[in-house]
Scaffold this active site. Structure first.
Site, PDB file in Angstrom:
ATOM      1  N   CYS A 299     -11.548  -5.655  14.730  1.00 59.43           N
ATOM      2  CA  CYS A 299     -10.104  -5.537  14.856  1.00 59.43           C
ATOM      3  C   CYS A 299      -9.580  -5.834  16.256  1.00 59.43           C
ATOM      4  O   CYS A 299      -8.573  -6.520  16.411  1.00 59.43           O
ATOM      5  CB  CYS A 299      -9.646  -4.164  14.376  1.00 59.43           C
TER       6      CYS A 299
ATOM      7  N   HIS B  50      -8.567   1.648  14.711  1.00 60.01           N
ATOM      8  CA  HIS B  50      -8.190   0.300  14.312  1.00 60.01           C
ATOM      9  C   HIS B  50      -7.157  -0.236  15.306  1.00 60.01           C
ATOM     10  O   HIS B  50      -6.522   0.528  16.032  1.00 60.01           O
ATOM     11  CB  HIS B  50      -7.603   0.356  12.891  1.00 60.01           C
TER      12      HIS B  50
ATOM     13  N   ASP C  23      -1.273  -7.322  10.294  1.00 59.80           N
ATOM     14  CA  ASP C  23      -2.665  -6.923  10.576  1.00 59.80           C
ATOM     15  C   ASP C  23      -3.585  -8.101  10.318  1.00 59.80           C
ATOM     16  O   ASP C  23      -3.964  -8.380   9.182  1.00 59.80           O
ATOM     17  CB  ASP C  23      -3.057  -5.732   9.687  1.00 59.80           C
TER      18      ASP C  23
END
Lengths: 656, 306
Positions: A412, A456, A472
């Protein structure tokens, strides 16, 4: 018969008592020993086993000089190790080592009893480090053992073995139970700790921070420590909607993303109807962020919301904290953000990532519309063999270039970072948001458990007319990450904490059950604060409990508990001295003692009677008769109930 | 019954002056079927005491002077070839009697000592494959010089344990010594002693001593004493179960001599120093070298009567 009473100072500690004290000390300090530096732990171990050896060989304890020298050396060692003697860690180290020396020094009964009681103090210091159920149960066990040892030191006659003091201790603790409950439930609670914990109590807590550099999230993801738990009013939303917002990062220097100071002024929260309500129980992390689902619609007490929608507590979170929240899962905000803010969200460091900048310009030429451009970038992530992995190759100076065009392996933080750079280069205001994504639903008691492993990073971009919206890029690369959690998104070969993966279904279930027990413990024992107390009292019919009322109630109930205990104890006392003859004789001795002639514990009845008769010739006859009867009843074999009663009466008649 | 005993005591007190307590303990030891060790410097009346006890109780008496060249056969007896019957005949040694006075027992070699000590424990003698019972009652009074004197083989602890009591006579006080100096020769007095009772009476008394009642409360006290020696750090090792039995026997005899049918804590306390002093050694032989007597005194002080 000399008249020297058995005193605490002259009665030496015998081997079994020394063993008991040494073992009690070792167990009470066991948790500390694991935390102490190795040399100190070893020193303490050597000292305690030295004492056990001395007791075993019946050798005298070392002299004052040696002890003094050891104490000084240990204190100096701690000073060198910790650079202070104060604070939690150094203070506890000092306490443990000094108590170990006290174990070594323990010579007489007085020392032993003192050490036993100091053991309780040592025990309590464990709670400075951990307050879990396991710790509490372990401490209870240690307290039990210390009481057993203390009771064991009180025996003067035949030693009945450890079983008897152990049983007596268990009974004592059970008798203390109602008193403990009354005190716990009713003692007026105050908000926050009564005194501050030492400043170093919160070192070593892990969590998100105000910057993100390569590898910083990676280390969090390898930890299965609990970040927080959340309980939803209605249903738990599906996993891919659970974005727990934390630090928002603006500034990039080519390597590290950092939070911007300029946004740290309070802001109004977006208006509107919240779509979801829940309660967060946050573990201490020594930072100010309060996590909430995007977008938060309310502020927890004593906190502020910043311009970029971070919720910040006014003080670092140093104890477990519980707050009610409500959020609107799909809210955009900040459509009216000023030019200054948007400029900040377009800054890029000079001289980094030329290929990315070039690529962004190409994209800009191709797509005029921001949304189309974003969709194209996400499509690239999806289709160009990007891999989601926790063990990416190392990146060099132009990290984003290398990632986007060469390695294409990362997790991430790589995707969030690369995406932001790409957006900014294409002229779209963008920033990195860190926090937690998803969480594990605990079916045992229906809350969601968020671990550090759920950390995250994602992005927000600003679209004219709409405001900031969430993108995202990781979800584009690996939809499994946001839908089913990190374990299912990673290749099997990647290392993860044992319980994050769903293997070992049975263990997993036990783990979740245990976590729900812990949760209850946190809610009702550790989190028993003034509100909870009021709530509890309202449930039992005290709706407006002031602390004065509480105090009265407390005294009444505690008084009742003590009274019940005393009655039990008296019954026990009678039973233990069912030898009525002996009890009556002791009454007789007490009468004489009140007149100033106590019986020495090792003085036989006939000798004592002779002494007493000489001392009080007027009652000599009576004393002699009582003693003769006593001797016949207790040491003969002809005791009849009548004779016993007669003896009791004669003692009662004996005027003191 | 204890009138007889008191008469015997008085008689012995007439010969050994100013040692009432020791004489009473010696008689108690005999009644408790125990053997007696008297430790003191030469010339304080050890032999006279042993002799007087034997005579008063109407017992046969033999004296063995222990020397460094004494052999077991000199104590137990020896088989001699009889030419007439063409057989070996056993000639019993001096140990075949009621009262044996083993004088200066620590002058003999351990080999000779152990011959006597075996007889004490078993009440029988085994020589040349044949076991012969000793006459009953059998009572050994051993005298011992203080171990620091030259030419002694101190009895090991295991053998000391077989003596029920150890007494020290000590010097007589001024008054008793004056009476001794003014009076006639003690040996002549001894020759004039008449036995008060016979061996059968003694055996009966010993049986009666066994029947003196020791209540659970008393046994509690006794066990507390034993446990204390086993646990307190100042004792090198605790008292043995045999020592516990010896204490109980001794205090029964003491109560019996007092004319009582039950044992009091005071009885236990009266016999305790003589029974335990020779069985106790202080721990840490270096600094605190307390003697057995001091340890016994401490034991009395520290253990409460339950």
């Amino acid at each position: 018969m000399a008249q020297r009473p058995i005193s605490l100072n002259s009665r030496p500690i015998i081997a079994r008592e020394a063993y008991g004290l040494a073992v009690g000390f070792l167990l009470a300090s066991a948790a500390h020993l694991l935390r102490l530096p190795l040399w100190l732990g070893a020193l303490i171990g050597v000292i305690v086993f030295w004492r056990i050896y001395l007791a075993h060989r019946k050798l005298p304890t070392p002299g004052k000089w040696l002890l003094g020298l050891l104490a000084f050396a240990a204190a100096a060692g701690i000073m060198i190790e910790y650079r202070t003697l104060l604070g939690r860690d150094a203070g506890v180290a000092l306490l443990v080592v000094m108590l170990a020396l006290k174990v070594l020094e323990t010579r007489t009964l007085r020392d032993g009893i003192l050490l036993g009681f100091l053991g309780f103090f040592l025990l309590v210091t464990n709670f400075l480090f951990s307050q879990t159920i396991t710790t509490a149960l372990y401490m209870l066990g240690c307290a039990w053992l210390l009481i057993v040892v203390l009771i064991g030191m009180q025996f003067t006659g035949t030693w009945p073995g450890w079983r008897q003091p152990a049983r007596r201790t268990t009974v004592l603790l059970l008798q203390a139970l109602p008193l403990m409950l009354v005190l716990f439930l009713l003692f007026p609670r105050i908000q926050g700790p009564l005194w501050g914990l030492p400043h170093d109590s919160h070192a070593g807590l892990s969590g998100l921070s105000d910057n993100m550099s390569p590898g910083s999230l990676n280390s969090l993801i390898l930890s299965d420590a609990v970040a927080f738990r959340a309980e939803f009013r209605d249903r738990i939303p599906e996993a891919r909607a659970l974005y727990w917002r934390g630090p928002v990062l603006w500034d990039y220097d080519g390597r590290t993303w950092t939070a911007a100071r300029f946004v740290f002024n309070a802001n109004e929260l977006p208006a509107g109807e919240p779509s979801i309500e829940y309660t967060v129980t946050l573990e201490p992390h020594n930072k100010r962020w309060l996590f909430a689902l995007e977008m938060p619609m309310q502020r927890p007490p004593r906190s502020v919301a910043t311009r970029d929608m971070q919720l910040l507590s006014t003080t670092p979170v140093r104890s477990r904290m519980r707050y009610n929240m409500s959020s609107q899962l799909e809210a955009a905000y900040g459509a009216d953000d000023s030019e200054t803010v948007l400029q900040r969200a377009l800054q890029l460091p000079d001289g980094f990532n030329p290929r990315t900048l070039q690529h962004a310009r190409e994209l800009r030429r191709k797509f005029n519309d921001d949304r189309q451009l974003v969709a194209a970038v996400l499509n690239d992530f999806r289709n160009q063999n990007f891999v989601y992995t926790l063990s990416p190759p190392l990146l060099g100076e132009h990290a984003v270039d290398e990632f986007l065009f060469d390695t294409r392996r990362g997790f991430c933080e790589h995707y969030a970072s690369a995406f932001t750079v790409l957006m900014r280069a294409a002229g779209i205001p963008a920033r990195v948001v860190t926090g937690y994504q998803g969480g594990q639903v605990n079916p045992v008691s229906d809350y969601i458990l968020i671990r550090q492993a759920d950390a995250h990073a994602w992005n927000e971009i600003w679209i004219s007319g709409t405001g900031w919206i969430r993108v995202d890029p990781t979800a584009a690369v690996s939809p499994a990450r946001v839908e089913r959690g990190i374990a299912s998104a990673l290749p099997r070969s990647d290392a993860l904490p044992m319980f994050v993966r769903g293997d070992f279904a049975f263990l997993q279930r036990m783990r979740l059950t245990w976590d729900s027990v812990t949760y209850t413990w946190n809610q009702w024992v550790l989190g028993y604060n003034p509100e909870r107390q009021r709530q509890f009292l309202a449930n039992i019919g005290f709706s407006d409990a002031t602390w004065q009322k509480l105090a009265v109630l407390l005294f009444v109930l505690a008084g009742l508990a003590v009274l019940a205990g005393a009655l039990l104890a008296f019954r026990d006392l009678r039973r233990s001295r069912n030898d009525a003859v002996r009890a009556a004789y002791e009454r007789f001795c007490r009468k004489l003692a009140r007149r100033g002639l106590p019986r020495h514990p090792a003085e036989g009845p006939v000798v004592y009677a002779r002494r007493a008769a000489q001392w009080r010739p007027d009652t000599a006859q009576e004393i002699t008769t009582i003693t003769e009867n006593y001797v016949a009843l207790r040491y003969g074999n002809s005791a009849t109930p009548q004779a016993v009663r007669q003896f009791q009466r004669s003692v009662s008649r004996f005027a003191s | 019954m204890h009138a007889q005993i008191n008469a015997i005591e008085d008689q012995i007190n007439g010969i050994i002056l100013g040692k009432t307590q020791q004489i009473r303990l010696a008689v108690a030891c005999l009644l408790a079927r125990g053997h007696l060790l008297i430790e003191d410097v030469p010339g304080v009346g050890k032999t006279t005491l042993a002799h007087a006890i034997a005579t008063c109780l109407g017992l046969k008496f033999q004296r063995i002077q222990f020397t460094s060249d004494l052999l077991p056969a000199d104590i137990l007896g020896v088989s001699v070839y009889n030419r007439d019957s063409a057989k070996f005949e056993f000639h019993p040694g001096p140990v075949f009697t009621n009262v044996v006075l083993a004088d200066e027992v620590n002058r003999a070699t351990p080999r000779a000592q152990s011959a006597l000590l075996e007889a004490m424990e078993e009440n029988q003698v085994t020589t040349e494959g044949e076991t012969r019972a000793l006459p009953q009652p059998f009572f050994v009074i051993a005298t011992q010089n203080p171990s620091h004197q030259i030419g002694t083989f101190p009895l090991p602890e295991s053998q000391l344990d077989r003596f029920l009591m150890r007494l020290e006579l000590g010097y007589p006080d001024a008054q008793a010594e004056r009476a001794l100096l003014n009076g006639t020769d003690r040996r002549a007095l001894l020759a004039g002693l008449k036995p008060h009772i016979g061996p059968d009476d003694l055996s009966r008394m010993q049986r009666e001593v066994q029947e003196v009642h020791a209540a659970p409360a008393l046994l509690d006290y006794l066990q507390a004493l034993l446990n204390y020696t086993r646990q307190a750090p100042e004792f090198a090792h605790g008292l043995s179960p045999r020592a516990g039995l010896a204490l109980l026997q001794g205090s029964r005899a003491w109560a019996y001599m007092d004319g009582r049918k039950l044992v009091l804590p005071e009885d236990l306390q009266a016999v305790m120093p003589s029974v335990v002093a020779h069985r106790l050694t202080a721990a840490g032989s270096g600094s605190s070298n307390a003697s057995g007597a001091m340890l016994a005194e401490q034991l009395l002080q520290q253990v409460a009567i339950p």
